[in-house]
Design a protein around this motif. Structure first.
Motif, PDB file in Angstrom:
ATOM      1  N   ASN A 193       0.839  -1.202   0.000  1.00 26.29           N
ATOM      2  CA  ASN A 193       0.000   0.000   0.000  1.00 26.29           C
ATOM      3  C   ASN A 193       0.871   1.248   0.000  1.00 26.29           C
ATOM      4  O   ASN A 193       0.800   2.083   0.898  1.00 26.29           O
ATOM      5  CB  ASN A 193      -0.928   0.008   1.217  1.00 26.29           C
ATOM      6  CG  ASN A 193      -0.164  -0.005   2.532  1.00 26.29           C
ATOM      7  OD1 ASN A 193       0.938  -0.540   2.611  1.00 26.29           O
ATOM      8  ND2 ASN A 193      -0.740   0.578   3.568  1.00 26.29           N
ATOM      9  N   THR A 248       3.292  -6.614   7.966  1.00 25.11           N
ATOM     10  CA  THR A 248       3.347  -5.187   8.272  1.00 25.11           C
ATOM     11  C   THR A 248       4.791  -4.805   8.549  1.00 25.11           C
ATOM     12  O   THR A 248       5.411  -5.322   9.485  1.00 25.11           O
ATOM     13  CB  THR A 248       2.472  -4.846   9.490  1.00 25.11           C
ATOM     14  OG1 THR A 248       1.113  -5.210   9.205  1.00 25.11           O
ATOM     15  CG2 THR A 248       2.532  -3.360   9.799  1.00 25.11           C
ATOM     16  N   THR A 300       7.756  -3.095  10.001  1.00 31.64           N
ATOM     17  CA  THR A 300       8.006  -2.361  11.235  1.00 31.64           C
ATOM     18  C   THR A 300       9.498  -2.359  11.536  1.00 31.64           C
ATOM     19  O   THR A 300      10.112  -3.428  11.587  1.00 31.64           O
ATOM     20  CB  THR A 300       7.254  -3.001  12.416  1.00 31.64           C
ATOM     21  OG1 THR A 300       5.865  -3.093  12.086  1.00 31.64           O
ATOM     22  CG2 THR A 300       7.409  -2.171  13.674  1.00 31.64           C
ATOM     23  N   ASN A 349       0.986   8.996   2.009  1.00 36.42           N
ATOM     24  CA  ASN A 349       0.335   7.872   2.671  1.00 36.42           C
ATOM     25  C   ASN A 349       0.966   7.660   4.045  1.00 36.42           C
ATOM     26  O   ASN A 349       2.114   7.250   4.158  1.00 36.42           O
ATOM     27  CB  ASN A 349       0.484   6.611   1.815  1.00 36.42           C
ATOM     28  CG  ASN A 349      -0.150   5.398   2.463  1.00 36.42           C
ATOM     29  OD1 ASN A 349      -0.870   5.509   3.459  1.00 36.42           O
ATOM     30  ND2 ASN A 349       0.115   4.234   1.914  1.00 36.42           N
ATOM     31  N   CYS A 350       0.200   7.921   5.100  1.00 33.93           N
ATOM     32  CA  CYS A 350       0.713   7.784   6.466  1.00 33.93           C
ATOM     33  C   CYS A 350       0.267   6.484   7.125  1.00 33.93           C
ATOM     34  O   CYS A 350       0.478   6.300   8.331  1.00 33.93           O
ATOM     35  CB  CYS A 350       0.273   8.979   7.306  1.00 33.93           C
ATOM     36  SG  CYS A 350       0.948  10.559   6.731  1.00 33.93           S
ATOM     37  N   ASP A 351      -0.354   5.594   6.376  1.00 32.28           N
ATOM     38  CA  ASP A 351      -0.779   4.311   6.923  1.00 32.28           C
ATOM     39  C   ASP A 351       0.419   3.386   7.096  1.00 32.28           C
ATOM     40  O   ASP A 351       1.442   3.546   6.425  1.00 32.28           O
ATOM     41  CB  ASP A 351      -1.790   3.638   5.994  1.00 32.28           C
ATOM     42  CG  ASP A 351      -3.076   4.437   5.863  1.00 32.28           C
ATOM     43  OD1 ASP A 351      -3.427   5.134   6.831  1.00 32.28           O
ATOM     44  OD2 ASP A 351      -3.710   4.364   4.794  1.00 32.28           O
ATOM     45  N   PRO A 352       0.313   2.387   7.991  1.00 29.78           N
ATOM     46  CA  PRO A 352       1.377   1.377   8.089  1.00 29.78           C
ATOM     47  C   PRO A 352       1.598   0.718   6.732  1.00 29.78           C
ATOM     48  O   PRO A 352       0.656   0.528   5.958  1.00 29.78           O
ATOM     49  CB  PRO A 352       0.822   0.378   9.117  1.00 29.78           C
ATOM     50  CG  PRO A 352      -0.161   1.163   9.916  1.00 29.78           C
ATOM     51  CD  PRO A 352      -0.769   2.151   8.964  1.00 29.78           C
ATOM     52  N   ARG A 353       2.841   0.377   6.440  1.00 32.85           N
ATOM     53  CA  ARG A 353       3.167  -0.272   5.178  1.00 32.85           C
ATOM     54  C   ARG A 353       2.942  -1.781   5.312  1.00 32.85           C
ATOM     55  O   ARG A 353       3.525  -2.417   6.193  1.00 32.85           O
ATOM     56  CB  ARG A 353       4.610   0.012   4.781  1.00 32.85           C
ATOM     57  CG  ARG A 353       4.946   1.502   4.655  1.00 32.85           C
ATOM     58  CD  ARG A 353       4.092   2.172   3.582  1.00 32.85           C
ATOM     59  NE  ARG A 353       4.593   3.490   3.250  1.00 32.85           N
ATOM     60  CZ  ARG A 353       4.026   4.623   3.644  1.00 32.85           C
ATOM     61  NH1 ARG A 353       2.940   4.590   4.391  1.00 32.85           N
ATOM     62  NH2 ARG A 353       4.542   5.786   3.285  1.00 32.85           N
ATOM     63  N   LEU A 367       8.043   6.597   5.108  1.00 31.16           N
ATOM     64  CA  LEU A 367       7.032   7.397   5.786  1.00 31.16           C
ATOM     65  C   LEU A 367       7.649   8.763   6.057  1.00 31.16           C
ATOM     66  O   LEU A 367       8.684   8.860   6.716  1.00 31.16           O
ATOM     67  CB  LEU A 367       6.630   6.726   7.103  1.00 31.16           C
ATOM     68  CG  LEU A 367       5.389   7.271   7.808  1.00 31.16           C
ATOM     69  CD1 LEU A 367       4.136   6.888   7.036  1.00 31.16           C
ATOM     70  CD2 LEU A 367       5.301   6.707   9.221  1.00 31.16           C
ATOM     71  N   CYS A 394       3.604  13.274   8.067  1.00 28.28           N
ATOM     72  CA  CYS A 394       2.787  12.368   8.882  1.00 28.28           C
ATOM     73  C   CYS A 394       2.850  12.696  10.367  1.00 28.28           C
ATOM     74  O   CYS A 394       1.962  12.302  11.124  1.00 28.28           O
ATOM     75  CB  CYS A 394       3.216  10.922   8.634  1.00 28.28           C
ATOM     76  SG  CYS A 394       2.903  10.374   6.941  1.00 28.28           S
TER      77      CYS A 394
END
Length: 245
Positions: free
Chosen positions: A30, A76, A78, A36-40, A109, A226
């Motif tokens: 994504n 995800t 991290t 885009n500030c959502d988790p990758r 991010l 973000c």
């Protein structure tokens, strides 16, 4: 009889394996651009094979990161990388031992404090290739010589700029924009290109624009990332001069 049963079972098992389609997979993330500030999240969709898979996520050679082995098709990332990072995903069929490998690049991010250097003077009336424009730059670039300048991006995905006189009602220049991917070979970090936020020293005059007079002007710059989704405001003065000395 026992030998015949074993042979029959082996034949059936072999036929079942042979009937499975070849293992393939599609891999997506994504990314969604710099804003885009959502988790990758890396998503793997395998097909073919037995249906019993193992997934290994590796950072591509030359990039830092760890190796993750898991039996789920979603990973995800991290922490989210600060640079574009390519992952190699190996999908192995636990029955046939067939393996396919795919690649996907995870975008960074844009977050944290803004890495900006905002000058307070420039000399558009003396066009010698040095300080001809007022430019907001990545703080890692402190040279004003255009021939030596490498425009590393700023860690922001949008900006708003206003230039005005000592009277805030007299607006001389306004601009806004969003981040784009950097040109190949300039930088691997996404964000606002350094030469994207600037003022050339012109002001409105008779329906057009002319160079402003020597003097002091003021700016309001709002940057978004973000960590600052509502924006962070920078304000200060700009001295427009007619000589580099």
């Amino acid at each position: 009889m026992k030998a015949l049963s074993s042979l029959l079972f082996s034949s059936i098992f072999f036929l079942n394996l042979s009937s499975n389609a070849q293992l393939t997979a599609t891999v997506t993330t994504n990314t969604g651009g710099a804003a885009n500030c959502d988790p990758r999240v890396i998503t793997v969709v395998p097909s073919g094979g037995s249906g019993d898979y193992e997934y290994i996520y590796r950072v591509a050679p030359g990039q830092s990161g760890s190796v993750i082995t898991q039996n789920t098709a979603n990973y995800t990332v991290t922490p989210v990388p600060s640079l574009p990072t390519t992952y190699r995903i190996s999908i192995t069929d636990n029955v046939t031992l067939e393996t396919v490998t795919k690649k996907v690049t995870v975008s960074p991010l844009l977050s944290g404090e803004f890495n900006v250097r905002i000058p307070n003077a420039f000399t558009p009336l003396y066009p010698d290739g040095v300080n001809d424009r007022w430019e907001v730059r990545n703080s890692g670039n402190n040279t004003s010589n255009a021939s030596n300048f490498i425009p590393y991006p700023i860690n922001a995905y949008a900006y708003e700029l206003t230039i005005y006189s000592s009277n805030p009602g007299a607006i001389y220049y306004q601009a806004s924009g969003s981040s784009t991917n950097p040109d190949s070979g300039i930088s691997s970090l996404y964000g606002i290109n350094t030469n994207q936020i600037y003022w050339d020293g012109t002001i409105p005059f008779n329906g057009g624009r002319v160079l402003g007079r020597v003097g002091t002007y003021y700016y309001t710059l709002k940057l978004y990332n973000c960590s600052y989704p509502s924006g962070k405001v920078f304000q200060g003065y700009i001295q427009l001069g007619n000589s580099p000395h």
